[in-house]
Write a protein that holds these residues in place. Structure first.
Motif, PDB file in Angstrom:
ATOM      1  N   GLU A   1      46.436  39.955  33.019  1.00 34.99           N
ATOM      2  CA  GLU A   1      45.334  40.902  33.168  1.00 34.99           C
ATOM      3  C   GLU A   1      45.723  42.297  32.707  1.00 34.99           C
ATOM      4  O   GLU A   1      44.868  43.082  32.284  1.00 34.99           O
ATOM      5  N   ALA A   2      47.015  42.614  32.788  1.00 36.57           N
ATOM      6  CA  ALA A   2      47.462  43.936  32.331  1.00 36.57           C
ATOM      7  C   ALA A   2      47.256  44.102  30.833  1.00 36.57           C
ATOM      8  O   ALA A   2      47.055  45.219  30.340  1.00 36.57           O
ATOM      9  N   ARG A   3      47.300  42.990  30.096  1.00 38.06           N
ATOM     10  CA  ARG A   3      47.106  43.061  28.643  1.00 38.06           C
ATOM     11  C   ARG A   3      45.702  43.523  28.279  1.00 38.06           C
ATOM     12  O   ARG A   3      45.465  44.038  27.187  1.00 38.06           O
ATOM     13  N   ASP A   4      44.757  43.322  29.185  1.00 39.40           N
ATOM     14  CA  ASP A   4      43.367  43.694  28.908  1.00 39.40           C
ATOM     15  C   ASP A   4      43.050  45.128  29.321  1.00 39.40           C
ATOM     16  O   ASP A   4      41.900  45.568  29.189  1.00 39.40           O
ATOM     17  N   LEU A   5      44.031  45.851  29.826  1.00 37.72           N
ATOM     18  CA  LEU A   5      43.774  47.207  30.320  1.00 37.72           C
ATOM     19  C   LEU A   5      43.712  48.240  29.203  1.00 37.72           C
ATOM     20  O   LEU A   5      43.210  49.342  29.406  1.00 37.72           O
ATOM     21  N   THR A   6      44.244  47.898  28.047  1.00 38.35           N
ATOM     22  CA  THR A   6      44.278  48.851  26.933  1.00 38.35           C
ATOM     23  C   THR A   6      43.682  48.228  25.678  1.00 38.35           C
ATOM     24  O   THR A   6      43.553  47.001  25.570  1.00 38.35           O
ATOM     25  N   GLY A   7      43.330  49.068  24.743  1.00 36.94           N
ATOM     26  CA  GLY A   7      42.811  48.609  23.464  1.00 36.94           C
ATOM     27  C   GLY A   7      43.926  48.091  22.570  1.00 36.94           C
ATOM     28  O   GLY A   7      45.120  48.180  22.906  1.00 36.94           O
TER      29      GLY A   7
END
Length: 242
Positions: free
Chosen positions: A72-78
């Motif tokens: 889920e951390a991978r989806d926190l940034t562009g």
């Protein structure tokens, strides 16, 4: 008498030199820990007890939470943005209840009725080695997961940058994670982490109960320096989301 005097003087001088050298190493490690602590975020999971079943469950909950957090951390940034430590802490703050519920549901499916409590703490950590990287003892911020009563041996690693990669028995640090850490730290500090300090040796396992900060109690179980040992001495405490 003269020979005895010179012998005692020589021993005293050697001892003084040794103590000065050790003091210098300690000051160096304390300074290094103080510099790198604001750059990283630790992660540890406390088992309900030291029973084989609870210890095995701890590792399963660890894997569940690490996989979810890392995915889920991978989806926190562009696509062209870099995840920061603050981004990850904000995610954990916002997702604490969901992560706790996920862990409890997972344990319930395995026949356990334990609670899972996740908090953000600032704690004293001992020296810890991951493969060829050694993190000095010091005060670090950590995400703490307590399963049930939290009275068992715990696992811990570095959550940010993502150094919580596992083989069948140990925490390991892939080259990609080393590169990420290298980009966060001054070159000299990064190289200091790569310097081997001590050979692995057998030590008695010493830990403290979660409700008696700073009060150590010994176990007869023998561990090595590669084992995830963490004293329960807490400096400051706050719940995620507060």
């Amino acid at each position: 008498m003269t020979k005895k005097y010179h012998f005692c003087l020589s021993v005293t001088l050697v001892l003084m030199a040794f103590l000065l050298a050790m003091s210098g190493i300690r000051r160096h490690d304390e300074a290094l820990a103080a510099r790198i602590a604001p750059k990283i975020l630790r992660f540890h999971v406390l088992a309900n007890s030291d029973s084989p079943e609870d210890q095995a469950l701890k590792l399963k909950v660890r894997d569940l939470l690490l996989e979810r957090i890392q995915n889920e951390a991978r989806d926190l940034t562009g696509p062209n943005e870099v995840l920061t430590r603050e981004d990850l802490i904000q995610y954990l703050t916002d997702s604490r209840a969901e992560l706790e519920a996920s862990a409890e549901s997972f344990m319930g499916g395995l026949g356990y009725s334990y609670s899972a409590r996740i908090s953000l703490e600032t704690c004293d950590f001992p020296e810890k080695t991951y493969g060829d990287m050694t993190f000095p003892a010091g005060t670090y911020e950590a995400v703490r997961v307590v399963i049930g009563s939290g009275e068992g041996e715990n696992f811990w690693c570095v959550l940010y940058p993502s150094l919580c990669h596992l083989d069948s028995t140990h925490a390991v640090v892939p080259d990609s994670s080393k590169e990420e850490l290298k980009n966060l730290l001054p070159e000299d500090d990064f190289l200091s982490l790569l310097t081997a300090r001590h050979p692995v040796r057998t030590l008695p396992f010493v830990r403290t109960g979660p409700h008696t900060p700073g009060a150590a109690r010994n176990s007869q179980t023998q561990k090595t320096e590669q084992d995830p040992l963490l004293p329960r001495l807490h400096i400051r405490f706050k719940l995620l989301g507060q």
